[in-house]
Design a protein around this motif. Sequence first.
Motif, PDB file in Angstrom:
ATOM      1  N   PHE A  57       3.915  26.811  -8.808  1.00 53.94           N
ATOM      2  CA  PHE A  57       5.269  26.417  -9.206  1.00 53.94           C
ATOM      3  C   PHE A  57       5.563  27.019 -10.576  1.00 53.94           C
ATOM      4  CE2 PHE A  57       8.204  23.723 -11.579  1.00 53.94           C
ATOM      5  CZ  PHE A  57       9.249  23.564 -10.681  1.00 53.94           C
ATOM      6  N   VAL A  58       6.728  27.659 -10.689  1.00 57.50           N
ATOM      7  CA  VAL A  58       7.152  28.254 -11.965  1.00 57.50           C
ATOM      8  C   VAL A  58       8.585  27.794 -12.243  1.00 57.50           C
ATOM      9  CG1 VAL A  58       7.552  30.424 -13.218  1.00 57.50           C
ATOM     10  CG2 VAL A  58       5.704  30.288 -11.534  1.00 57.50           C
ATOM     11  N   PRO A  59       8.878  27.336 -13.464  1.00 56.03           N
ATOM     12  CA  PRO A  59      10.251  26.905 -13.747  1.00 56.03           C
ATOM     13  C   PRO A  59      11.243  28.071 -13.747  1.00 56.03           C
ATOM     14  CG  PRO A  59       8.875  26.733 -15.719  1.00 56.03           C
ATOM     15  CD  PRO A  59       7.975  27.096 -14.589  1.00 56.03           C
ATOM     16  N   MET A  60      12.502  27.726 -13.460  1.00 58.24           N
ATOM     17  CA  MET A  60      13.549  28.749 -13.315  1.00 58.24           C
ATOM     18  C   MET A  60      14.244  29.071 -14.628  1.00 58.24           C
ATOM     19  SD  MET A  60      16.831  26.503 -12.020  1.00 58.24           S
ATOM     20  CE  MET A  60      17.931  27.810 -12.500  1.00 58.24           C
ATOM     21  N   HIS A  61      13.851  28.433 -15.735  1.00 57.63           N
ATOM     22  CA  HIS A  61      14.711  28.421 -16.923  1.00 57.63           C
ATOM     23  C   HIS A  61      14.658  29.658 -17.808  1.00 57.63           C
ATOM     24  CE1 HIS A  61      15.400  24.276 -15.905  1.00 57.63           C
ATOM     25  NE2 HIS A  61      14.113  23.990 -15.992  1.00 57.63           N
ATOM     26  N   TRP A  62      13.557  30.427 -17.720  1.00 58.83           N
ATOM     27  CA  TRP A  62      13.323  31.430 -18.759  1.00 58.83           C
ATOM     28  C   TRP A  62      14.120  32.706 -18.534  1.00 58.83           C
ATOM     29  CZ3 TRP A  62      10.652  30.009 -23.082  1.00 58.83           C
ATOM     30  CH2 TRP A  62      10.131  28.711 -23.021  1.00 58.83           C
ATOM     31  N   THR A  63      14.558  33.314 -19.625  1.00 62.23           N
ATOM     32  CA  THR A  63      15.493  34.440 -19.575  1.00 62.23           C
ATOM     33  C   THR A  63      14.973  35.564 -20.461  1.00 62.23           C
ATOM     34  OG1 THR A  63      16.727  33.820 -21.543  1.00 62.23           O
ATOM     35  CG2 THR A  63      17.352  32.705 -19.521  1.00 62.23           C
ATOM     36  N   ALA A  64      15.678  36.668 -20.473  1.00 59.08           N
ATOM     37  CA  ALA A  64      15.306  37.762 -21.378  1.00 59.08           C
ATOM     38  C   ALA A  64      15.602  37.394 -22.831  1.00 59.08           C
ATOM     39  CB  ALA A  64      16.036  39.042 -21.000  1.00 59.08           C
ATOM     40  N   GLU A  65      16.389  36.345 -23.044  1.00 60.69           N
ATOM     41  CA  GLU A  65      16.648  35.867 -24.405  1.00 60.69           C
ATOM     42  C   GLU A  65      15.485  35.035 -24.925  1.00 60.69           C
ATOM     43  OE1 GLU A  65      19.697  36.212 -26.265  1.00 60.69           O
ATOM     44  OE2 GLU A  65      20.120  37.715 -24.736  1.00 60.69           O
ATOM     45  N   ARG A  80      11.936  18.846 -17.139  1.00 58.64           N
ATOM     46  CA  ARG A  80      12.659  17.647 -17.538  1.00 58.64           C
ATOM     47  C   ARG A  80      13.746  17.902 -18.570  1.00 58.64           C
ATOM     48  NH1 ARG A  80       9.190  13.613 -20.894  1.00 58.64           N
ATOM     49  NH2 ARG A  80      10.353  14.607 -22.576  1.00 58.64           N
ATOM     50  N   ASP A  81      13.427  18.722 -19.574  1.00 62.75           N
ATOM     51  CA  ASP A  81      14.312  18.773 -20.742  1.00 62.75           C
ATOM     52  C   ASP A  81      15.147  20.042 -20.864  1.00 62.75           C
ATOM     53  OD1 ASP A  81      13.398  16.288 -21.368  1.00 62.75           O
ATOM     54  OD2 ASP A  81      12.205  16.890 -23.100  1.00 62.75           O
ATOM     55  N   GLN A  82      15.039  20.971 -19.908  1.00 63.15           N
ATOM     56  CA  GLN A  82      15.882  22.168 -20.003  1.00 63.15           C
ATOM     57  C   GLN A  82      16.930  22.174 -18.902  1.00 63.15           C
ATOM     58  OE1 GLN A  82      16.065  24.091 -22.467  1.00 63.15           O
ATOM     59  NE2 GLN A  82      14.099  23.836 -23.510  1.00 63.15           N
ATOM     60  N   TRP A  83      18.068  22.780 -19.242  1.00 59.71           N
ATOM     61  CA  TRP A  83      19.141  22.954 -18.267  1.00 59.71           C
ATOM     62  C   TRP A  83      19.218  24.440 -17.938  1.00 59.71           C
ATOM     63  CZ3 TRP A  83      21.892  20.248 -14.991  1.00 59.71           C
ATOM     64  CH2 TRP A  83      23.036  20.824 -14.422  1.00 59.71           C
ATOM     65  N   HIS A  84      18.926  24.765 -16.681  1.00 62.40           N
ATOM     66  CA  HIS A  84      19.056  26.129 -16.156  1.00 62.40           C
ATOM     67  C   HIS A  84      18.607  27.202 -17.128  1.00 62.40           C
ATOM     68  CE1 HIS A  84      22.224  24.370 -13.224  1.00 62.40           C
ATOM     69  NE2 HIS A  84      20.999  24.100 -12.878  1.00 62.40           N
TER      70      HIS A  84
END
Length: 887
Positions: free
Chosen positions: A662-670, A595-599
Amino acid sequence: MTSPAPRRSRLAPSEAIRTTCPYCGVGCGVLLGRDGAGRIAVKGDPDHPANFGRLCSKGTALAETLGLDDRLRAPRVLGHETGWDTALDLVAARFSEVIREHGPDAVAFYVSGQLLTEDYYVANKLMKGFIGSANIDTNSRLCMASSVAGHRRAFGTDTVPGLYADLEEADLVVLTGSNLAWCHPVLYQRLVAAKAARPAMRVVVIDPRRTASCDIADLHLAVAPGGDAAIFNALLAEIDRRGATDTAFLRHVTGFAEALAAARASDPAESGLSPAELEAFCDLWIGTPKVVTVYSQGINQSSSGTDKVNAILNCHLATGRIGRPGMGPFSVTGQPNAMGGREVGGLANMLACHLDLEAPAHRTAVQAFWDAPAMPERAGLKAVEMFRALGEGRIKAIWIIHTNPVVSMPEADAVRAALEGADFVVVSDITECTDTARLAHVLLPAAAWAEKEGTVTNSERCISRQRAALPAPGSARPDWEILAEVGRRMGWPAAFGWSSVAEVFAEYAALSGVAGALGSDFDISDLAGIDAAEYDALAPFVWPRNARKNGGRFFGDGRFHTPDGKGRMLPVTPRGPESRPGAAFPFRLNTGRTRDQWHTMTRTAKAPRLNQHLGEPYCEIHPEDAARLGLGAGDLVRLHNPLGAVIARAAISDAVRPGEVFVPMHWTAETASAARIDTLVRAVTDPISGQPESKGSVVAIERFAAGWHGFAVSGEIRPEPEAPYWTRLRSASGWQMELAGSDPAPDWEALARRMFGLPGATAATVTDAARGTVRIALHEDGVLRAALFISPRPIAVARSHVVAAVGGPDAVRVLAGRPGADAPDPGPTVCACLNVGLNQICAAITSGQASSVEAIGAALGAGTSCGSCRPELAALLARFGTKGAAA
Ligand SMILES: Nc1nc2c(c(=O)[nH]1)N[C@H]1C(S)=C(S)[C@@H](COP(=O)(O)OP(=O)(O)OC[C@H]3O[C@@H](n4cnc5c(=O)[nH]c(N)nc54)[C@H](O)[C@@H]3O)O[C@H]1N2
Ligand SMILES: Nc1nc2c(c(=O)[nH]1)N[C@H]1C(S)=C(S)[C@@H](COP(=O)(O)OP(=O)(O)OC[C@H]3O[C@@H](n4cnc5c(=O)[nH]c(N)nc54)[C@H](O)[C@@H]3O)O[C@H]1N2
Ligand code: SF4
Ligand SMILES: [Mo]
């Protein structure tokens, strides 16, 4: 809440700038002004036709994302700051050199549906008209490509027929592969309000998961992944069997018999639904003339995405339910300018203004208009092919603008490797803190939202202005200007000689007139003569806008843009996802949004309150599967397949079907140690659209046996967590981290000092040998700088209490990990607008204080602003309340 310090700006205290939200395709109007204290403040624009004043949690928090601490201020070459001339000359020289030696197809641009139309126009003109290659593709390939291809097959043009009002006027709204409640929240709230006003209205959600959008659903169909074509084929066959076709409209349509034959031949069981569920769906759909079918990534992101789109369009064409009030298929666009990018020809197989690159007449007309030296005759490489070509050295120089492919592309580790090995990588971004920007040879600082001017088109074809209210930091410049500079330096000063963004828009509007004369529906040539003042004042409008037609719907009159003027139905043979779960990789991996994160979180994660909703990468998994894997609440899981591995928190829930996660797409190496989910997604694509199957890979899952868990907070200095599992997010007072690992650190204090960069801080440490816990507070001059909590079990401290203590004097009391009775722990945020936590809501429910969503609102304020958390409030009522959610 930390709002950025006031910035010098065009904003007078009493004045508000009218602009458009930079996130989703709803395209809400935003008023950007100042509050009484002089801080930047954001409100919904009551006059904007998309939102009439509403905003969602992300829009509401926009002011908190404007801080400049992580912004790029000057160009960088190999990590060193330089002036613009040096950087731009280098980009122009290296691109020209590669083109000279290897031809124009050895270079590429990879751009974004978040670019403004003017940016997009310049990039497209440079690559397709002047460099002479069609190797420009966009992240819309991962997003809208299947809808584009489906529209073009059925309508002869990529045009969304309907308007938002159709969702309100419909008697039945079907959401398939769309979690509208979280991804298009303001449009969803419009639907909620319409249904409340007209309770007879029906809503059906087709999604393998039970999502927040199911809150208002009369029927949730937990389709098998990829089973949508089987559903809509069954519907088409049933439409025919019940004699529900519109024979008058079918005179404007070809392909009915073939489509029907394919529909009859397909097996409804492939939908994963029971015959009773299918019958209920057919009864509703066929029995309700005013029906809108909304679809998004559950349809598009599939190796059969284009066919799924056409299976939906077939049903609307067969019944003539298209382009009329309250009726039609509705592909909602994801990014703020996904639609604008399609209009301006951002995809490798399109030309500007819905013209076709591979149609000689179209190509010649655009070439003449641009006075272009070289136009490619064939489509360029699509995103997945483009990065493969880069990896194989066929593309030698790439310019990535406004997108983060190292996170968002499938087989993301191969994309990273391709960039690491490439000869020349240019990245334009607003920050260096992205997985992609870190690999740039040349990094160009772009002006961000609220600092630049341009237009975007939303999901209902409404073009509206983004306006600048703040100065860009350092020497950052708007994307269109950077592109035009490179065009001039590559030798085309006249073609790229605009002196303002309004001139770019005017040229584009003029080109749309040329396109209109060739029969294109995208024609805004009324605006070809627009001057700077008119551009500045341009009010939102729905295209087309020309002498012949203004705004409105398409295709209701039976006129299509195919050569024979007829709509086309397509025979569709359903195909499931290409990867099949098996013994080695038994789980279907579904991915998407929260809901609250953008990409990739480069902007939303700057707003602390948006980080409190779902603050960790998680893996939604069914209780039966969890039991089989020995998972308990708070456990971590490791998902893996031959492409890589990801660690995430298990979220055990029967909202997903057994065998699916289901896993969200938002997480990064940062933001996390190992949670870039696209490292596990195969780069399988739809054969027609080239769109990757982002929701259909397979994985194995096991419990991640954590020997210890940790939670940490620190102040402004960005910490460098050391642990096999970590997350790092902005908090209201600096940073907060979740940690886990197998073997305990030999010296936790030393580890804490290293992680937080506080070698000289004083440590207060409490060790409980019996429980195995360690709590460390690092302070300097009596001020708490950082704290670390370690335990063999998931950490139970009150996050918000510990976060709030950072920067304060009480270094030791924080080690209790719990607030006093005077300040109870609110728990994880549910309502991001009014900052209301889970514990507060549960207390109001269990104490009997609140027995309905409205009563929770009255007591705590939760759910009364944007409304996006209302489905979660209803779910909490159902779970903890005595009277259930219906109250
Ligand atoms: N909060 C938030 N909002 C956003 C964005 C964001 O990052 N964050 N991004 C924007 C962008 S660019 C886009 S494209 C949109 C995307 O908006 P949506 O498409 O609504 O979002 P997703 O979560 O990607 O996927 C939607 C649903 O498809 C379901 N699904 C998976 N497989 C299938 C299937 O085979 N059939 C069906 N019927 N459903 C399936 C998933 O379970 C998921 O609930 O959101 C936009 N809005
Ligand atoms: N597994 C999986 N993968 C997916 C999806 C999925 O559902 N599942 N969805 C796909 C979809 S639909 C989409 S749209 C993509 C989105 O994926 P991306 O486009 O890669 O994600 P963003 O985080 O939006 O990247 C935007 C970048 O632009 C930068 N930026 C912000 N403002 C500006 C500006 O004004 N100028 C410039 N030059 N840069 C700026 C940001 O800092 C950020 O680095 O992800 C796709 N990937
Ligand atoms: S719904 Fe939310 S994210 Fe989408 S445009 Fe409106 S305010 Fe922005
Ligand atoms: Mo998207």
